[in-house]
Motif scaffolding. Structure first.
Motif, PDB file in Angstrom:
ATOM      1  N   ASP A 117       0.215 -27.292  10.308  1.00 50.20           N
ATOM      2  CA  ASP A 117       0.736 -26.602   9.320  1.00 50.20           C
ATOM      3  C   ASP A 117       1.996 -25.604  10.034  1.00 50.20           C
ATOM      4  OD1 ASP A 117       1.117 -25.372   6.958  1.00 50.20           O
ATOM      5  OD2 ASP A 117      -0.787 -24.301   6.749  1.00 50.20           O
ATOM      6  N   VAL A 119       3.570 -21.882   9.245  1.00 45.23           N
ATOM      7  CA  VAL A 119       3.410 -20.600   8.112  1.00 45.23           C
ATOM      8  C   VAL A 119       4.184 -19.770   8.944  1.00 45.23           C
ATOM      9  CG1 VAL A 119       1.770 -18.904   7.332  1.00 45.23           C
ATOM     10  CG2 VAL A 119       0.877 -21.017   7.812  1.00 45.23           C
ATOM     11  N   ASP A 153      -7.500 -29.121   8.420  1.00 43.46           N
ATOM     12  CA  ASP A 153      -6.436 -28.425   7.989  1.00 43.46           C
ATOM     13  C   ASP A 153      -6.515 -27.068   8.344  1.00 43.46           C
ATOM     14  OD1 ASP A 153      -8.182 -28.066   5.862  1.00 43.46           O
ATOM     15  OD2 ASP A 153      -6.925 -28.280   4.314  1.00 43.46           O
ATOM     16  N   GLN A 179      -2.465 -18.829  10.184  1.00 38.71           N
ATOM     17  CA  GLN A 179      -2.622 -19.572   8.866  1.00 38.71           C
ATOM     18  C   GLN A 179      -2.764 -18.370   7.550  1.00 38.71           C
ATOM     19  OE1 GLN A 179      -5.078 -22.766   7.523  1.00 38.71           O
ATOM     20  NE2 GLN A 179      -3.366 -23.992   7.623  1.00 38.71           N
TER      21      GLN A 179
END
Length: 336
Positions: A117, A119, A153, A179
């Protein structure tokens, strides 16, 4: 402009943990505890061998007969290079737990080659709490049945162990603030032999619920800190379920304590107003010596001239005879 202090702290911690993971000095003997550089210390008092074992970030192991002088470090973790961890995972916050005639290594593994990810401009690597098993306290600790325990995830870390009032084993861990921008502490049920997880995780509390962990935003306002770190469960002698965990009080790495009103992991969790540890001590755990004395192992925290964290294990006496923990003096014992 986004708040940068937690991110800068994370970068420094990342540098330190990378450094400690890649170093493997030769085995040394009779090393005083305060001469060991070790983040996130966890001590197992093993009745079978009458030996104390300490591990933590880096995943290496030291052993001692008296808590004062230690021999190590030993490499005791064997991971699968073909798993999600990759061939050389970083290892953070390892813990040893004895359960049903087996020894379990709860640790956080990071595969820097896998990005899950991005962020607020921060690239998040594949990181998760996981459990390994051994027949001996000294290892080696090897993988079990399930390839993963937690969602791929989500970055998770600092998994610890607890058997709740329902008799079921659980992993309690942190869902990382990088996250979700408001770190949480959660639980997930484990299989009876801890070889995998069962069902979905459940939220216990968020970082923002703590009354003592604080930071300042770009406007200079005081706001809740985002970080949840290093949970450890305990029961007082009166049967009160509690949890020590770590966050920040502005620039100080600090540990607090919360207690469950229901006496189970489901809470609700009520946080003490004030921190439990002195400033710049944190990521604690509790254990009893072979003589029955309750101690808390933490690491001290400061940043050296080269920008790396300097973290040294420290022991404190703790009184758990009432409904709440009472922090005592630094443990002298045989440490000096």
């Amino acid at each position: 402009m986004k708040p940068l202090f937690p991110l800068l702290i994370f970068i420094l911690l990342f540098q330190y943990r990378t450094f400690s993971q890649n170093r493997l000095p030769e085995i040394r003997e009779n090393i005083p505890l305060d001469s060991i550089r070790l983040s996130d210390p966890c001590i197992l008092a093993d009745a079978k061998t009458s030996m104390y074992y300490i591990t933590g970030t880096g995943g290496l192991l030291w052993k001692s007969k008296d808590l004062g002088h230690w021999t190590g470090p030993y490499r005791v973790v064997e991971t699968d290079p073909d798993s999600w961890m990759g061939p050389r995972p970083m290892i953070w916050a390892a813990e040893l737990h004895y359960y049903k005639d087996k020894y379990y290594n709860f640790a956080t593994f990071t595969n820097r080659e896998v990005k899950i990810d991005t962020v607020q401009g921060n690239v998040i690597e594949r990181r998760a709490s996981h459990i390994l098993v051994s027949d001996k306290a000294e290892g080696p600790y090897v993988p079990m049945e399930d390839p993963t325990y937690l969602p791929a995830d989500k970055p998770t870390l600092d998994g610890t162990f607890w058997v709740d009032e329902d008799g079921k084993p659980y992993m309690v861990y942190c869902y990382e603030w990088l996250q979700n921008w408001n770190g949480t502490i959660e639980k997930i049920e484990l299989k009876p032999d801890l070889s995998g997880s069962v069902g979905k995780s459940q939220l216990l509390f968020k970082a923002s619920e703590s009354p003592w962990s604080r930071e300042r935003n770009d406007e200079g306002d005081t706001i809740p800190n985002k970080v949840t770190d290093g949970p450890w469960l305990f029961k007082t002698q009166t049967g009160k379920l509690g949890m020590i965990w770590t966050s920040w009080v502005f620039g100080d790495y600090t540990q607090g304590v919360a207690y469950s009103e229901s006496g189970t992991l489901d809470g609700p969790w009520i946080h003490d107003e004030q921190p439990f540890s002195p400033p710049n001590y944190g990521h604690g755990m509790l254990f009893r010596t072979f003589e029955g004395q309750l101690l808390m192992a933490v690491h001290s925290h400061r940043v050296g001239e080269n920008g790396r964290y300097i973290r040294i294990p420290k022991l404190f006496e703790v009184d758990d005879s009432g409904d709440k923990l009472v922090l005592g003096e630094p443990f002298r014992g045989n440490v000096n």
